[in-house]
Design a protein around this motif. Structure first.
Motif, PDB file in Angstrom:
ATOM      1  N   ILE B  49       4.278   7.205   5.884  1.00  0.00           N
ATOM      2  CA  ILE B  49       3.189   6.446   5.328  1.00  0.00           C
ATOM      3  C   ILE B  49       3.413   6.171   3.946  1.00  0.00           C
ATOM      4  O   ILE B  49       3.165   4.636   3.531  1.00  0.00           O
ATOM      5  CB  ILE B  49       1.935   7.347   5.424  1.00  0.00           C
ATOM      6  N   GLY B  53       4.211   2.164   3.238  1.00  0.00           N
ATOM      7  CA  GLY B  53       2.972   1.468   2.610  1.00  0.00           C
ATOM      8  C   GLY B  53       3.713   0.640   1.319  1.00  0.00           C
ATOM      9  O   GLY B  53       2.943  -0.218   0.817  1.00  0.00           O
ATOM     10  N   PRO B  57       0.891  -2.601   2.001  1.00  0.00           N
ATOM     11  CA  PRO B  57      -0.219  -1.551   1.710  1.00  0.00           C
ATOM     12  C   PRO B  57      -1.633  -1.741   2.469  1.00  0.00           C
ATOM     13  O   PRO B  57      -2.491  -0.864   2.449  1.00  0.00           O
ATOM     14  CB  PRO B  57      -0.418  -1.999   0.263  1.00  0.00           C
ATOM     15  N   GLU B  58      -1.514  -2.878   3.139  1.00  0.00           N
ATOM     16  CA  GLU B  58      -3.052  -3.163   3.896  1.00  0.00           C
ATOM     17  C   GLU B  58      -2.971  -2.282   4.972  1.00  0.00           C
ATOM     18  O   GLU B  58      -4.269  -2.098   5.592  1.00  0.00           O
ATOM     19  CB  GLU B  58      -3.129  -4.622   4.002  1.00  0.00           C
ATOM     20  N   VAL B  60      -1.941   0.734   5.218  1.00  0.00           N
ATOM     21  CA  VAL B  60      -2.048   2.167   5.043  1.00  0.00           C
ATOM     22  C   VAL B  60      -3.198   3.131   5.628  1.00  0.00           C
ATOM     23  O   VAL B  60      -3.093   3.979   6.236  1.00  0.00           O
ATOM     24  CB  VAL B  60      -1.700   2.688   3.661  1.00  0.00           C
ATOM     25  N   MET B  61      -4.346   2.290   5.463  1.00  0.00           N
ATOM     26  CA  MET B  61      -5.447   3.082   5.902  1.00  0.00           C
ATOM     27  C   MET B  61      -5.512   3.333   7.684  1.00  0.00           C
ATOM     28  O   MET B  61      -5.935   4.547   7.890  1.00  0.00           O
ATOM     29  CB  MET B  61      -6.907   2.293   5.535  1.00  0.00           C
ATOM     30  N   ILE B  64      -3.336   6.271   8.807  1.00  0.00           N
ATOM     31  CA  ILE B  64      -3.456   7.764   8.396  1.00  0.00           C
ATOM     32  C   ILE B  64      -3.869   8.604   9.657  1.00  0.00           C
ATOM     33  O   ILE B  64      -4.058   9.722   9.751  1.00  0.00           O
ATOM     34  CB  ILE B  64      -4.472   7.883   7.368  1.00  0.00           C
TER      35      ILE B  64
END
Lengths: 175, 175
Positions: B49, B53, B57-58, B60-61, B64
């Motif tokens: 991750i 990321g 970066p968008e 990453v959530m 998880i």
């Protein structure tokens, strides 16, 4: 005299040792192994964090939060050790009763549980924090998102603490 | 040996003094091995991750999810640890029940450790691919579900073992 029952191999070893050996081992392993895990995490995070902050100075102050997550693992170890220690009383009744034996095995298991969970959690927080520091150095928006993963890793030591505290309630109060 | 014989004569052969040791080791193995699996899964997928990321970066959530699957494994271990702790609290704890508890702990522990290691490898490779091709998300989650099912199978069998009620100390052993 009644037949003492089957005594084979390791069970002979279990009943001839004084039960306070097991209780003492439990306290020591709970604190000691949690300390090893926390230290290992510190080492892994520290190298990445300080290496990254050579080029990006904001890393060295921001990622102290990861270090604090590792410290929390050690603190869970202290709390487990203290909870187990509180069950070891000053009334030394010789010879030990069967309740003493049961309490000692339970305290030993509490300590080993908290200890192993501490080692694994410390390692895990270390690896996650290291990745977080290096990724944050390249892209500043990643810090909070990757910190969420560290919370999951730190929760593993919390599970060890919870289980150790719950198990210790089954041991007799004044061992 | 007089102390040993006198001590062991106080309880019957069915509920010997050393019986709680194996139950307590069931708690240790149940929680510790699942936490090893959860820690490995968290750490390994977080490396992926963090790497992914930096470029995306968008995403990453969404990425998880392997960490959440790994965290669920440690909850399975905690469930079994709590059940076996309840069994240990009984005044009469037969030896055969303690072996069942040890088996329950080993079952959920080793299955959870295997599932956690699988989730770690799947998560690492999956999120790296997801970063380059967002349509890969459903496929990654499907594979993660199969890996999580391993831990679930361990939990089911461990629940069946640990929930067998047995507090009978009066069964006479064959002469």
């Amino acid at each position: 005299m009644a037949d003492p029952g089957v005594i084979w191999g390791s069970t002979f070893f279990l009943v001839t040792l004084n039960p306070r050996i097991w209780a003492g081992l439990g306290v020591g392993l709970a604190m000691g192994m949690s300390g090893i895990g926390a230290a290992w995490g510190f080492a892994i995070i520290g190298t990445s964090m300080l290496g990254a902050s050579v080029r990006v100075p904001r890393i060295s102050s921001k990622h102290l939060i990861s270090i604090i997550f590792c410290e929390a693992v050690a603190i869970f170890g202290i709390i487990s050790g203290l909870v187990i220690l509180s069950r070891i009383g000053n009334n030394v009744v010789e010879p030990p009763t069967p309740t003493d034996f049961k309490s000692s095995y339970i305290l030993f298991a509490s300590g080993v549980t908290a200890g192993i969970c501490g080692i694994v959690s410390g390692l895990s927080v270390g690896v996650v924090g290291s990745g977080c520091a290096l990724a944050d150095a390249m892209n500043g928006s990643l810090f909070v998102k990757l910190l969420v993963i560290e919370i999951f890793a730190s929760a593993l030591a919390l599970f060890g603490l919870i289980s150790a505290m719950l198990l210790t309630t089954k041991a007799s109060v004044d061992m | 040996m007089h102390l040993l014989s006198a001590l062991l004569a106080t309880v019957s052969q069915t509920c010997p003094v050393y019986a709680p040791f194996f139950g307590a080791m069931g708690v240790v193995s149940g929680l510790s091995f699942t936490v090893v699996g959860a820690g490995y899964g968290t750490a390994k997928s977080s490396v992926g991750i963090s790497s992914m990321g930096v470029m995306k970066p968008e995403l990453v959530m969404k990425a998880i999810i392997p960490v959440i699957f790994a965290g669920a494994l440690s909850v399975y271990g905690l469930i079994i640890a709590v059940i076996i702790t309840g069994n240990l609290g009984n005044a009469d704890y037969p030896l055969k029940k303690s072996f069942l508890d040890l088996g329950a702990g080993l079952t959920v522990g080793l299955c959870g450790m295997a599932a956690g290691m699988a989730i770690g490898v799947i998560g690492d490779a999956g999120v790296r691919g997801f970063g380059q091709q967002p349509k890969l998300y459903v496929g990654m989650v499907l594979v993660l579900i199969f890996a999580e099912a391993l831990g679930l199978f361990g939990l089911i069998i461990a629940l069946l073992l640990a929930n067998k009620q047995d507090t009978d100390c009066t069964v006479a052993a064959p002469a």
